[in-house]
Structures are given as C-alpha cells and as structure tokens.
Design a protein around this motif. Sequence first.
Motif, short mmCIF file in Angstrom:
data_model
loop_
_atom_site.label_atom_id
_atom_site.label_comp_id
_atom_site.label_asym_id
_atom_site.label_seq_id
_atom_site.Cartn_x
_atom_site.Cartn_y
_atom_site.Cartn_z
N PRO A 193 13.48 -16.17 -2.06
CA PRO A 193 12.18 -15.92 -1.43
C PRO A 193 11.24 -15.28 -2.44
O PRO A 193 11.67 -14.60 -3.36
N THR A 194 9.97 -15.51 -2.30
CA THR A 194 8.99 -14.79 -3.12
C THR A 194 8.77 -13.42 -2.48
O THR A 194 9.11 -13.21 -1.31
N PRO A 195 8.18 -12.46 -3.21
CA PRO A 195 7.86 -11.18 -2.58
C PRO A 195 6.97 -11.35 -1.35
O PRO A 195 7.10 -10.60 -0.38
N TYR A 196 6.10 -12.34 -1.38
CA TYR A 196 5.24 -12.59 -0.22
C TYR A 196 6.06 -13.08 0.97
O TYR A 196 5.83 -12.66 2.11
N PHE A 251 8.22 -10.52 -10.24
CA PHE A 251 7.48 -11.49 -9.42
C PHE A 251 6.40 -10.84 -8.57
O PHE A 251 5.67 -11.53 -7.85
N VAL A 252 6.32 -9.51 -8.60
CA VAL A 252 5.27 -8.82 -7.84
C VAL A 252 4.09 -8.60 -8.77
O VAL A 252 4.20 -7.92 -9.78
N ASP A 253 2.94 -9.19 -8.44
CA ASP A 253 1.72 -8.97 -9.23
C ASP A 253 0.60 -8.53 -8.30
O ASP A 253 0.78 -8.42 -7.09
N SER A 254 -0.57 -8.27 -8.87
CA SER A 254 -1.68 -7.75 -8.07
C SER A 254 -2.12 -8.73 -6.99
O SER A 254 -2.51 -8.32 -5.89
N GLU A 255 -2.06 -10.02 -7.31
CA GLU A 255 -2.46 -11.03 -6.33
C GLU A 255 -1.54 -10.97 -5.11
O GLU A 255 -1.99 -11.06 -3.97
N THR A 256 -0.23 -10.79 -5.37
CA THR A 256 0.73 -10.65 -4.27
C THR A 256 0.40 -9.43 -3.43
O THR A 256 0.39 -9.48 -2.19
N THR A 257 0.11 -8.30 -4.10
CA THR A 257 -0.20 -7.05 -3.40
C THR A 257 -1.40 -7.23 -2.48
O THR A 257 -1.38 -6.83 -1.32
N LYS A 259 -2.57 -10.06 -1.31
CA LYS A 259 -2.24 -11.04 -0.27
C LYS A 259 -1.48 -10.39 0.88
O LYS A 259 -1.72 -10.65 2.06
N VAL A 260 -0.53 -9.51 0.50
CA VAL A 260 0.27 -8.82 1.52
C VAL A 260 -0.62 -7.88 2.33
O VAL A 260 -0.51 -7.80 3.56
N ALA A 261 -1.52 -7.16 1.65
CA ALA A 261 -2.43 -6.24 2.35
C ALA A 261 -3.30 -7.03 3.33
O ALA A 261 -3.55 -6.58 4.46
N TYR A 300 -11.52 -11.91 16.42
CA TYR A 300 -11.12 -13.28 16.09
C TYR A 300 -11.75 -13.73 14.79
O TYR A 300 -11.08 -14.33 13.94
N ASP A 301 -13.03 -13.44 14.61
CA ASP A 301 -13.74 -13.87 13.40
C ASP A 301 -13.17 -13.23 12.14
O ASP A 301 -13.32 -13.77 11.04
N ASN A 302 -12.54 -12.06 12.29
CA ASN A 302 -12.05 -11.33 11.12
C ASN A 302 -10.56 -11.48 10.84
O ASN A 302 -10.07 -10.97 9.83
N ILE A 303 -9.86 -12.18 11.69
CA ILE A 303 -8.40 -12.27 11.52
C ILE A 303 -8.03 -12.99 10.23
O ILE A 303 -7.15 -12.54 9.49
N PHE A 304 -8.68 -14.07 9.93
CA PHE A 304 -8.22 -14.92 8.82
C PHE A 304 -9.09 -14.82 7.56
O PHE A 304 -9.06 -15.71 6.71
N LEU A 305 -9.86 -13.75 7.43
CA LEU A 305 -10.73 -13.63 6.26
C LEU A 305 -9.98 -13.14 5.03
O LEU A 305 -9.05 -12.35 5.12
N ASP A 306 -10.40 -13.61 3.86
CA ASP A 306 -9.82 -13.14 2.59
C ASP A 306 -10.30 -11.73 2.30
O ASP A 306 -11.25 -11.24 2.89
#
Length: 860
Positions: A193-196, A251-257, A259-261, A300-306
């Motif tokens: 598995p990836t850290p994500y 395998f843990v990088d800033s992008e992963t961090t 993404k998890v947040a 709802y509008d904010n659930i899937f935002l980056d």
Amino acid sequence: MHRKPRVERFNESVLSKYQIYNSIFMTLPFDEITNTGVLLPLFTETCVKGFEENKDPEAIVDAFFRQYFENPNEEERFSLMFRFIQYIERQVVLFDAIEDAAFEVVNNMNGRGTLRNVKEEAEAKGVMNELRDFLEHFKVRPVLTAHPTQFYPGSVLGIITDLDQAIRANDLSFIKKLLAQLGKTPFFKKEKPTPYDEAVSLIWYLENVFYHSISTIFGYLKSNIYGDMPLNNEVLNLGFWPGGDRDGNPFVDSETTLKVADRLRSTVLKNYYRDVRRLRRRITFRIVDKMSSDLEQKLYDNIFLDHGRIDITAEEMLNTLQEIRDILINKHQSLFVEQVDDLINKVHLFGFYFASLDIRQDSRVHHDVMSHIVKESREMGLDIFPDNYEDLGESEQVNILSEVKGKLDPANLNHEMASKTLGSIYAIKTIQTNNGELGCNRYIISNNGSVLNVMEAFAMIRLCDWEQPTVDVIPLFETVDDLRVAHEVMETLYNNPEYAAHLERRGNKQTIMLGFSDGTKDGGYLMANWSIYKAKEALSRVSREYGIEVMFFDGRGGPPARGGGKTHQFYASLGPTIENKEIQLTIQGQTISSNFGTLASCQYNLEQLLSAGIMNGIDLSAHATLDENCRSTMEELATLSYQAYTDFKNHPCFVPYLEHMSTLKYYAKTNIGSRPSKRGKSDKLIFSDLRAIPFVGSWSQLKQNVPGFFGVGYAIEKFKDRGEIDKVKDLYENSAFFRTLIENSMMSLTKSFFKLTAYMANDPEYGEFWNLIYDEYQRSKAMILEISGYEELMQDSMTMKASIQVREQIVLPLLTIQQYALLQLQKLNKGKDDPEKREILERMVTRSLYGNINASRNSA
C-alpha cells in the motif's frame, strides 16, 4: 437480574456461535475442489496430536498426507496447504466478527472502568466537584498509526462489519452469503500500500467509528457529569500518523501529507453534511429550515475541494448552528435541540481537520539535513551560519541554532532530503491555513538523545519563514541510554531563552514522547518499562520546577512487548509522581480493529482510558506510590533482567537465529505496510537497523515471544536464590505498576508454544541457543506463578485467555505449515537449489505469516 460470569458469557456468545458458523463455513464450496473444508479439521487434529507426541512440523505434515492421501505429488501437497491457509485466514475473520458482535454481552458496558461507574464512585465519595475540575483540563489522545501489524483490504473490512451486524441479528441466510463472499474475496495484497492507501484505510475507522463514539462519550459527560454547567474542554482528541510519519519511510512526501490532510477534512465535512441532512428532516420550521439548507449546500460544495480553496470555516459553522439552537429554544419549544447540540459537540471535537496530523522524522536524518543546509546556505551567500559552524562543540552549535531564522526555499536546495524535510514544514503551514492550527501542529523527532537533536528541528522550522511557529517540537526518547538523560536534555531546553520563549507562546506546555517498542528491543521488557517510568518521574519533576506543564505521549504497540496489553491498568497505576494532564498513546495495527473497530468496543475502551486517567488523577483508585523498599526491589529486578537480556542480545547466535530460523526477512514481502521493514540500506542484517514490529513479530511467529518475558524469570530467581523472593511478592502485592507489567508478561508467556519449534533443540548450529530461550521461558513461567500465587497463567483474565486459546487453536495448522515450509527451505539451502520450489515455499511462509499477523489481535 443475575449476570453470568464473564467467561461463561464468552463461551455462550462467542465460542458456541463460532463452532456453529464455522461448521457452516467449512461446508461451503469456494473453488472446484470442495474437500478442503472437510480435510482442514483432520489436519488440525493431526497437528494437535503430533505436537503432543513431540513430532516436528515436517513429520506432522508427512503423517497427514500418508493417512489421508495415496501418494500425492508435491504439487498436490502444496496446493492443499495453500487452500488451508486461505480457509484459516477466513476463519480468523469469522471469529473476529463473532467476538465483535458479542462485545456488549461479554463486557459490562456500565461496569468497572466505564464513565457511569466513575460517576457513581465520585458521587459515593463526594468528589463530583473534583471530577468536574479534573475533566476541565484532562485529555485522552489516541493517535492512529499505520504501523504494519494488520491490514485487511477494505473489501474484507466491509465483510467483517456486515458479518458483525448479521450475527447480532442471527440472520443465518445472510451469514451464509457473507461467508461465501468471504471465501471468494482475496486477502493478500499483491502490491504494497502507499502511505495514502494506509491513511484511507484508517480514515474508515474515523468516519464510521470514532466520529460517533467520541461524540457519545462527550455528550454523556456534558449531560450526566456537568448538567447545566459548561464543559470547556474536548476531553478526547484524535491524532493521525499516516501521511505525516516520515521516519524510515521514503514514500511519504509533502504531496502525500497535503493529500491526507485534504482527505481528513473532506471526510469530516462529509459526516457533518450527513448530520445536517438528517437535521433538516426535523427542523422544518421557518427561518431555521433556510439556515440548515444553506449550511448543507455549503458543506457539500466544500467536501471535494483541493487544498487552498475551502470557503467555510469551523467557526462559521458553529455560529450558524448556535443561531439555529437559539431559535429552536426561543421560538419552537426546544424541539430537536438535542440533535443540534450533538452536531455542535462534533464540530468542537473534530473541527475541520478530524484528527491532528503529526509529522515525524529521525534525528539522524535531521543532523544530515542540517549539515547540508549549512553548506548550501553558505554557497547561496546567505549569512545564516558562521563559517566554522561544523567545527564547533555541541553547546556552541545549540546557541547558534537558537538564534537562527530566515526563509529558505526547499526548491533551491540541491540535497533531496533537505528539500523534502523543509517541504514538510511548509506543508504544516498550508494545512494550518486550510484545516485550522489543530490540523497539523506537532513535529516529532524520533531517536532523540540530545539538546542538539531538538534544536536542529527547531531551527529548521524557523528557517521556513516561521519566526514564531505555531507548532510543538516533540522529542521521542526511546533507548535506555536516551531515557536516562531525557530530564537533563529538557532542563537545558527549559533554560534556553529562545526555546523557553517558544514554550511560553505555546502556553508553557511541552509534550514528550517515550517509545516502548524500541525501548524493549534495546533494553528488554522490565528495564524498558522501568526506564520509562523513571524518566517520566524525572521529567515531571524538572518540568514542575520550571513551571512547564508536561504531557507524555507513549509510543505503544499492540503486544505487551511493545507497550500494549492491559493499557488502562497501566495508566491507572502511575501515581502522583508522574504528570497526568493527558494520556496520549499510539494505536497501531490490529489494536485499532480489536479495541476500536466497532462502536461498542471503541466507546468501551476510550472510557477505560478516560477512567484510568480520572482514577489516577482524583485518587478514586487504590494505587500506592512506590515506597523505598519497593523502588529498590524494582530497580534491582530491572538491572538483573537487563544484564540477562543484554547477554542474550550479544550472543553470537542472536541475529543469525532471527535471520535464518525466523520469518524476519519475510515481513518485507507481506505488503501490509508502506514502510521498509528495516532502517538502513545494508544487505547485512544489523540489529540497530531492525524495526520493533518485525523484531517482536518474528518472535511471535515462532511462538517464542522473547521480548515479552526474557530476563523476568532470571531476575526473580536471583532474589529467590538468596532467600529474598518475599521482596518481589511484596512488590507484586503493593505496586499496581509492577503487577500490570507481570500480568502483561503472563500474556506473552500464554501465547508461547515451544513444541512448534522444539526440533530446533537438536540443530547443530542453533540448538544451544533455542534451549537458552526455552529455559528462560520455563524459569519466567515458574517464577511469575510463584510471586502471583496463581496456579495457571492469566488466572485473573480467563475471558481474554479463552479468546487467546481459540485463536491459537485456529492458527496452529497455519504455523505448522509455516514451519514446514521453513524446514524445506533449510534443506534447499544445504542441498541442491530448486528456484521454482524455493519460490513456492517462500510464498507459503509469507502467506502464513500474513494470516497469523491478522489472527493476533491481542498479539504477544
């Protein structure tokens, strides 16, 4: 109503049901060959009888095939053994689901250690005001980690949940379908598995279990202990490591961090959205209907935002809910106000971050990174460090690091790890902007042994354009040597003007982490636990002197050898010499699913932790502070066991035995975790590179469980030999701390089964070493029974013992197959190699390892 003894309730609600459903399961055809389920009980019986007759695993497997087959070829034998493994893996899941379904029947949900019991005791003793005062400041913080001790695929987790519900409802038709589904669903992960991936797996528990259990507990405290009075403390916080734990995980990088947040935030918003939708069905009155509808849409509008694009805050949501609440009270006779209160509680508890993401990195990595930052900043012409920085002594370097600040761009650094390390600090700032400060505000330094280790991390944080960081620097002391000097390290830091100013801005609070896993690996069972106890006392003393509120964060695993076992008893036993403002602990692997995997078990075990802190904090328990005689006995026991463990660890066979006779090297192949199974890049196995989980786990797979008892029997016997065993009995009688240690050691001994590996006693290379381990097992068992006065191990925990025995029975054929495959591999090593056969046997070891890991819910 008369309540049956707990072990009887277990036998009726768990064991009997397992026997019924397992018999159904064994008759279901999962593949073209339908006789696997018929043959497995026969193989299990052959294993039990064979070990009783002192046969080795190879002889047992051969006897089985001789008795039930006519000259099967190797391919047929291997094929059946793999099918046995598949069946046993699923038997474990079935037992898990039945045990989960019976949790509320077996455990008294209002009994000892629950909040109802605490309230009744506080009322009886007239200390309700003290209880309320204590809860205004006390917290429990479980921190979920993805340390690889169990990972079912998501599909299997779903089946466990559905099975649990079907078993509660006695829905036999659906149970049969789910068992059939289970038989056809793959367990083994072909890729790591990836850290994500790990984060997503654990967020499932946050979303489906912790979200509901924690708010139920908080609601109980408000209603039943505070009544009309306000409770201005969340009491329960959640921490999270997947995606932020960089220690040894490339395998843990800033992008992963980031993404998890984002995933944590979107998941908690999704839960709020569902709750608001349910609320809208009830508050259909003028004004509040529009307010709840607008809130639902905004969520709802904010659930899937980056990251970086969210346009609602937790404060705004709370304000809206508070307005709705006021209108319901003033204009609508408080109709459904309790549902609004529940949601307000949840937003207070989880914010827009759900669980606080911790960042962790090893001090040795920091040291290397800092040397590159010094060098590269000089090459950039930045006047941050003096030219002779690297030639200076440690205290002079600390002085310079105290003053360091500036703005370094990770993209401008050529050294990859330096760039990634600073990148992780900038990620903390981004998360705080998007999820709130509590979304990510702790930086943990593992393998911390000095002031310099702390100040290097502190300086790096301030070099990321963060002169007054809203982040806590948390040293993790792990080895016996590091624990001895921990209080000196912290006293120096408290005297450092810059660090002291930082602490003042953070409310004069300092969290310190202590690692049980690596402590046990380094110093043995008794010394590791005693070293941590003494370190906590010294750290409490020095922190109190400097007016610092210290919080201890315990790095605990599931088994006693990694600080697990009867955790709530441990916390209830600490006494007033150890600061007790918070209980913070890591929850790892199978401990998450076994102790917190269902709403009932999660609520029960969180309440047990809360009550342990309360009992210790307001003296509802009968714990006694260790007197001088008890301290002296404990000190000598720890020293003697440390000597025995150190001699054992230095034995020339120690590392080779693990390498050649255990499953250690197969851990990396199980694909249950994203981290490499050891630190360092050397092909040669070096003890210091070993991670605690594969180390402890390998002893567990051998059913030897060395880290949970080795040296305990030796130390007690020394007292007995000089006629002073009464001193140890007194310590056991009068110290809840020591008693908890010994009871946890009993668990490790109970799960040991030396007949599995008794063949090793005759091995020309390792026979003497095996006997050394077996002798200490026998000695520890005898000595522990003598000081406890028990006739059998775990005499006071018969329900847990019964559960262990069922699990051990289920996995016995699995372990027999594993040892058989290891014996065949040894033959290949000594004779002519057969690459194809080797590949099959290694896969057999790995698959059986995987199944046994998942079986060991309360693993030793």
